[in-house]
Scaffold this active site. Structure first.
Site, PDB file in Angstrom:
ATOM      1  N   CYS A  12       0.815  -1.214   0.000  1.00 55.78           N
ATOM      2  CA  CYS A  12       0.000   0.000   0.000  1.00 55.78           C
ATOM      3  C   CYS A  12       0.852   1.270   0.000  1.00 55.78           C
ATOM      4  CB  CYS A  12      -0.944   0.001   1.201  1.00 55.78           C
ATOM      5  SG  CYS A  12      -0.102  -0.084   2.799  1.00 55.78           S
ATOM      6  N   SER A  65       9.712   2.694   6.202  1.00 52.08           N
ATOM      7  CA  SER A  65       8.249   2.627   6.187  1.00 52.08           C
ATOM      8  C   SER A  65       7.622   3.944   6.629  1.00 52.08           C
ATOM      9  CB  SER A  65       7.761   1.513   7.117  1.00 52.08           C
ATOM     10  OG  SER A  65       8.242   0.255   6.709  1.00 52.08           O
ATOM     11  N   GLU A 119      -4.196  -9.557   6.580  1.00 55.98           N
ATOM     12  CA  GLU A 119      -3.521  -9.232   7.835  1.00 55.98           C
ATOM     13  C   GLU A 119      -3.944  -7.858   8.357  1.00 55.98           C
ATOM     14  OE1 GLU A 119       1.026  -8.819   9.653  1.00 55.98           O
ATOM     15  OE2 GLU A 119       0.717  -9.180   7.513  1.00 55.98           O
TER      16      GLU A 119
END
Length: 432
Positions: A51, A110, A193
């Site tokens: 994403c 991230s 998840e």
């Protein structure tokens, strides 16, 4: 051989750009890998599509040609011009490519520093490429060490001591808006998840949670684990307007919630679209508060500030691991090892020839012939073995063989660093 990484992420690309570049299923990823490896300049490749990022990691013989091929392929698929792709992408090669992939594996690159999902996503991307034959020895080496580096970061810092993810941040955002979500009806669409994490956070906050999924059996599995209610996906147009809280994270290639099914309501609604491409596409509807991945930046920035010290230590580990990786690669050249094996064999042959001549077993005048014969014996003995070593040098298992030989030929002096002694066993596919 060179390492090359071309990265589009939340750092350099908008959500719209990442949507166009994303790959939603294994078949699409495999098709991309086939096209990547069709270039004469690229011999192995891995595609990472999440994403927050889309990255191509490859080994190549020519960086410029490989880069051009990748941009042309991505432009053709996405409809984005090559100029814009080149202007947005972060391009890493050789040591910087390894440093970057180590940072990604360690959750340092991230949006949520220390988040727990990216290592698993990276392993899945590698596993798919490796099992399908699109990458082999060269990228396996890098990925193995990337996961080792990530383990060092986890063990040496507290960067993941309070696991976070996009899902947990989204729920935190909801709780910052609503003082109390206990008893409020919440719908979670999808059973991956991210959805499971969302469901668990909502339940712990007392929400009345319902789940739905295209495959109902998978929704029932999640319901059995978490103790929530299940709705049929076909009911979405009917029930979408009954819920105050909505989280969606599906693998759909097109939006599943559009203007056609949205009706006015007399209460505020809080929708979180955690999918890429996005699940929600609407242009009307008052009192709908829609949040997408990039809207979580404030919480992300707070997360980064809290973890600044840990992140600094982690970057130090990644830098040292990058240097160690290239030092280790330098030890894997098979030719110096073969040369040393022959040298040790000839030394042993000469020592034995000198001994038999000194003891009078063979006349002194035949010394030259004895030395030549003993060397020829060793060459004949070693020929098949060293030919096999050369032939296996391009296979994935060669690193394990090479490391074992390094250890054996240096055993007496014991002067080899521990990190090089048989430390490479390519069991990366089984690592969890």
């Amino acid at each position: 051989m060179h390492y090359l990484n071309i990265s589009f992420s939340h750092k350099n690309s908008t959500l719209e750009i990442r949507e166009k570049l994303s790959y939603k299923d294994d078949d699409a990823i495999k098709a991309c890998l086939i096209k990547l490896n069709s270039s004469e300049a690229i011999n192995e490749s891995i595609l990472i599509s999440t994403c927050n990022r889309m990255e191509v990691f490859c080994s190549c013989s020519d960086i410029a040609s490989a880069t051009r091929h990748i941009f042309e392929m991505l432009s053709l698929r996405s409809g984005i011009s090559i100029d814009e792709l080149e202007g947005r992408a972060d391009i890493f090669d050789d040591s910087s490519a390894i440093h970057h992939i180590f940072s990604v594996a360690s959750s340092l690159d991230s949006m949520i520093v220390g988040e727990t999902q990216i290592p698993g996503q990276l392993k899945d991307a590698f596993r798919l490429s490796y099992d399908s034959g699109y990458c082999g020895q060269k990228l396996s080496r890098a990925m193995h060490h990337a996961f080792k580096c990530a383990a060092k970061v986890r063990n040496a810092t507290d960067i993941s001591s309070k696991p976070v993810s996009i899902a947990s941040v989204a729920v935190a955002k909801l709780k910052s808006i609503l003082d109390n979500i206990e008893g409020k009806k919440a719908l979670v669409i999808g059973v991956g998840e991210m959805s499971e994490i969302t469901v668990k956070h909502l339940i712990s906050s007392g929400a009345d949670v319902h789940v739905m999924n295209r495959t109902k059996e998978k929704a029932l599995d999640l319901a059995n684990i978490c103790g929530v209610k299940v709705l049929d996906m076909q009911e979405l147009p009917k029930v979408i307007n009954e819920f105050e809280i909505l989280f969606t994270a599906t693998a759909a290639s097109e939006p599943i919630i559009t203007d056609e099914i949205i009706k006015p309501c007399d209460f505020d609604r809080y929708w979180f679209d955690m999918a890429l491409p996005r699940d929600i596409n609407y242009h009307k509807g008052d009192r709908i508060n829609l949040y997408v991945i990039d809207d979580l930046k404030n919480i992300v920035d707070e997360n980064l500030n809290l973890r600044e010290d840990s992140a600094r230590r982690a970057h130090g580990i990644i830098g040292r691991s990058t240097v160690e990786f290239f030092e280790w690669l330098n030890t894997l050249n098979i030719e110096p090892i073969i040369k040393e094996i022959y040298q040790k064999a000839f030394e042993a042959a000469k020592a034995e020839s000198d001994r038999v001549i000194k003891n009078g077993y063979i006349p002194k005048e035949y010394e030259a012939q004895v030395h030549k014969m003993s060397e020829q014996v060793m060459k004949r003995f070693l020929h098949q073995m060293t030919s096999k070593m050369r032939s296996v040098s391009e296979e994935a298992k060669s690193d394990m063989v090479t490391s074992a030989l390094q250890f054996l030929i240096n055993k007496e002096s014991n002067d080899m660093p521990d990190k090089y002694k048989c430390e490479y066993a390519l069991n990366i596919i089984e690592e969890k």
